[in-house]
Design a protein around this motif. Structure first.
Motif, mmCIF file in Angstrom:
data_model
loop_
_atom_site.group_PDB
_atom_site.id
_atom_site.type_symbol
_atom_site.label_atom_id
_atom_site.label_comp_id
_atom_site.label_asym_id
_atom_site.label_seq_id
_atom_site.Cartn_x
_atom_site.Cartn_y
_atom_site.Cartn_z
ATOM 1 N N MET A 1 88.781 12.405 -12.652
ATOM 2 C CA MET A 1 90.216 12.646 -12.513
ATOM 3 C C MET A 1 90.701 12.183 -11.137
ATOM 4 O O MET A 1 91.766 11.581 -11.013
ATOM 5 N N ILE A 2 89.929 12.403 -10.111
ATOM 6 C CA ILE A 2 90.308 11.960 -8.760
ATOM 7 C C ILE A 2 90.290 10.437 -8.691
ATOM 8 O O ILE A 2 91.193 9.814 -8.124
ATOM 9 N N ALA A 3 89.285 9.812 -9.310
ATOM 10 C CA ALA A 3 89.198 8.358 -9.309
ATOM 11 C C ALA A 3 90.368 7.739 -10.075
ATOM 12 O O ALA A 3 90.937 6.725 -9.660
ATOM 13 N N ALA A 4 90.757 8.341 -11.195
ATOM 14 C CA ALA A 4 91.885 7.840 -11.971
ATOM 15 C C ALA A 4 93.193 7.984 -11.203
ATOM 16 O O ALA A 4 94.050 7.096 -11.229
ATOM 17 N N ALA A 5 93.377 9.114 -10.507
ATOM 18 C CA ALA A 5 94.591 9.315 -9.709
ATOM 19 C C ALA A 5 94.645 8.329 -8.552
ATOM 20 O O ALA A 5 95.708 7.788 -8.225
ATOM 21 N N LEU A 6 93.521 8.076 -7.927
ATOM 22 C CA LEU A 6 93.458 7.116 -6.826
ATOM 23 C C LEU A 6 93.773 5.699 -7.311
ATOM 24 O O LEU A 6 94.501 4.952 -6.660
ATOM 25 N N ALA A 7 93.253 5.321 -8.474
ATOM 26 C CA ALA A 7 93.530 3.993 -9.032
ATOM 27 C C ALA A 7 95.004 3.850 -9.396
ATOM 28 O O ALA A 7 95.613 2.800 -9.174
ATOM 29 N N THR B 1 97.591 5.414 -8.027
ATOM 30 C CA THR B 1 98.418 5.305 -6.815
ATOM 31 C C THR B 1 98.240 3.944 -6.158
ATOM 32 O O THR B 1 99.184 3.400 -5.592
ATOM 33 N N THR B 2 97.042 3.357 -6.217
ATOM 34 C CA THR B 2 96.817 2.027 -5.648
ATOM 35 C C THR B 2 97.649 0.987 -6.389
ATOM 36 O O THR B 2 98.270 0.122 -5.767
ATOM 37 N N ILE B 3 97.687 1.055 -7.702
ATOM 38 C CA ILE B 3 98.477 0.109 -8.490
ATOM 39 C C ILE B 3 99.963 0.319 -8.240
ATOM 40 O O ILE B 3 100.725 -0.638 -8.097
ATOM 41 N N ALA B 4 100.403 1.564 -8.160
ATOM 42 C CA ALA B 4 101.820 1.850 -7.955
ATOM 43 C C ALA B 4 102.288 1.402 -6.577
ATOM 44 O O ALA B 4 103.418 0.948 -6.402
ATOM 45 N N VAL B 5 101.447 1.491 -5.570
ATOM 46 C CA VAL B 5 101.819 1.103 -4.211
ATOM 47 C C VAL B 5 101.765 -0.407 -4.050
ATOM 48 O O VAL B 5 102.593 -1.003 -3.369
#
Length: 120
Positions: free
Chosen positions: A4-10, A12-16
């Protein structure tokens, strides 16, 4: 939990990173240019290296399928002895492609032999 943390990090990286790709480009003189495409607009003029109507000719190899659309100066050779070629076996015919003589199967289109630069 780690997934879940890895998915949230991915996410946010795409959104930024997405808005950063569309950022304007400053040319150093106080002006900015935002390019929406990578199209070279000089295509309307004649360009000998990038012609759109050019046909890519092929180099023929034994075992390839012969396609007359990619052959330069495609002709069926009616008299192979004139070009110092042997008679075509039954089911084959000699075809001219540029300066090459190509022995092609009539029904399959498979190349049996290539005589490079035999036609001049």
């Amino acid at each position: 939990m780690k997934k879940m943390i890895a998915a949230a990090l991915a996410a946010t990286t795409i959104a930024v990173a997405t808005p950063a790709m569309a950022a304007p480009h400053f040319d150093g003189h106080g002006r900015f240019e935002q390019r929406h495409d990578r199209f070279d607009r000089r295509g309307d003029r004649f360009d000998r290296h990038n012609r759109h109507d050019r046909v890519d000719y092929r180099r023929w190899n034994r075992g390839d399928r012969f396609d007359y659309r990619y052959a330069r100066n495609y002709r069926v050779i009616g008299n192979p002895h004139h070009y110092r070629l042997y008679d075509a076996p039954r089911g084959y015919r000699w075809v001219r492609s540029g300066n090459d003589a190509v022995l092609v199967g009539i029904t399959t289109g498979i190349i049996a032999a290539v005589m490079a630069n035999s036609i001049y």
